[in-house]
Scaffold this motif. Structure first.
Motif: not given
Length: 186
Positions: A32-37
């Motif tokens: 998970l990078r921030g809200s991005e998977r």
């Protein structure tokens, strides 16, 4: 977030999954990078660094040789005994299996041994410095100073060992982090 479909939320979970990694066999990581998977393919393993391994072996042998030389030449000389003990402690420290992946108990045991040996080295080094070239005048009338070196070193080592163990088992009850106490110890 997950490795090969297995949810991972902490280092213990990572170590559990990483114990099954095979050199050269790709592993699918979900991060998970921030809200991005993101899905990443990771290829475990690194080539052996034979030059570094040889250097480390020679370093350990050098410490062992220096320690044995001090032991053979020193007899009952306090300075020689302290140098012998210090070099043996460094040699032992250098062969510990630090950075073990997939074996939490081994990592905790190795880190505990490393911290305790470092604490002992602190006491030995300060003790040796207090008697070179001759017994320092500050020791006169202050018999607590030399034992204090060892109490300080071992006290910090025990605090570092316990903090590392608690952090790796899931919860640290101390008001300091492992990184903070290790920086004081080292």
């Amino acid at each position: 977030a997950a490795i090969d479909g297995q949810k991972v939320v902490d280092w213990q979970g990572y170590d559990r999954v990483a114990a099954g990694f095979e050199h050269g066999t790709p592993v699918r990581f979900e991060v998970l990078r921030g809200s991005e998977r993101l899905e990443l393919s990771v290829l475990p393993g690194v080539p052996q660094r034979w030059g570094l391994i040889l250097f480390n072996v020679l370093t350990v042998l050098g410490y062992l040789a220096l320690g044995l030389l001090a032991r053979l030449q020193g007899g009952q000389d306090l300075k020689a005994r302290l140098l012998y003990l210090f070099t043996m402690a460094v040699a032992f420290e250098l062969v510990l299996p630090l950075g073990e992946i997939g074996a939490v108990a081994t990592a905790i045991a190795a880190n505990t041994a490393f911290s305790l040996i470092t604490g002992i080295q602190m006491g030995l080094e300060l003790h040796l410095a207090s008697v070179l070239p001759d017994r320092h005048p500050m020791l006169k009338g202050r018999p607590w100073i030399v034992p204090g070196y060892y109490v300080l070193g071992l006290g910090l080592a025990i605090a570092a060992s316990l903090t590392y163990a608690f952090e790796n088992l899931g919860s640290n009850p101390f008001p300091w982090s492992n990184a903070a106490i290790e920086s004081v110890l080292f």
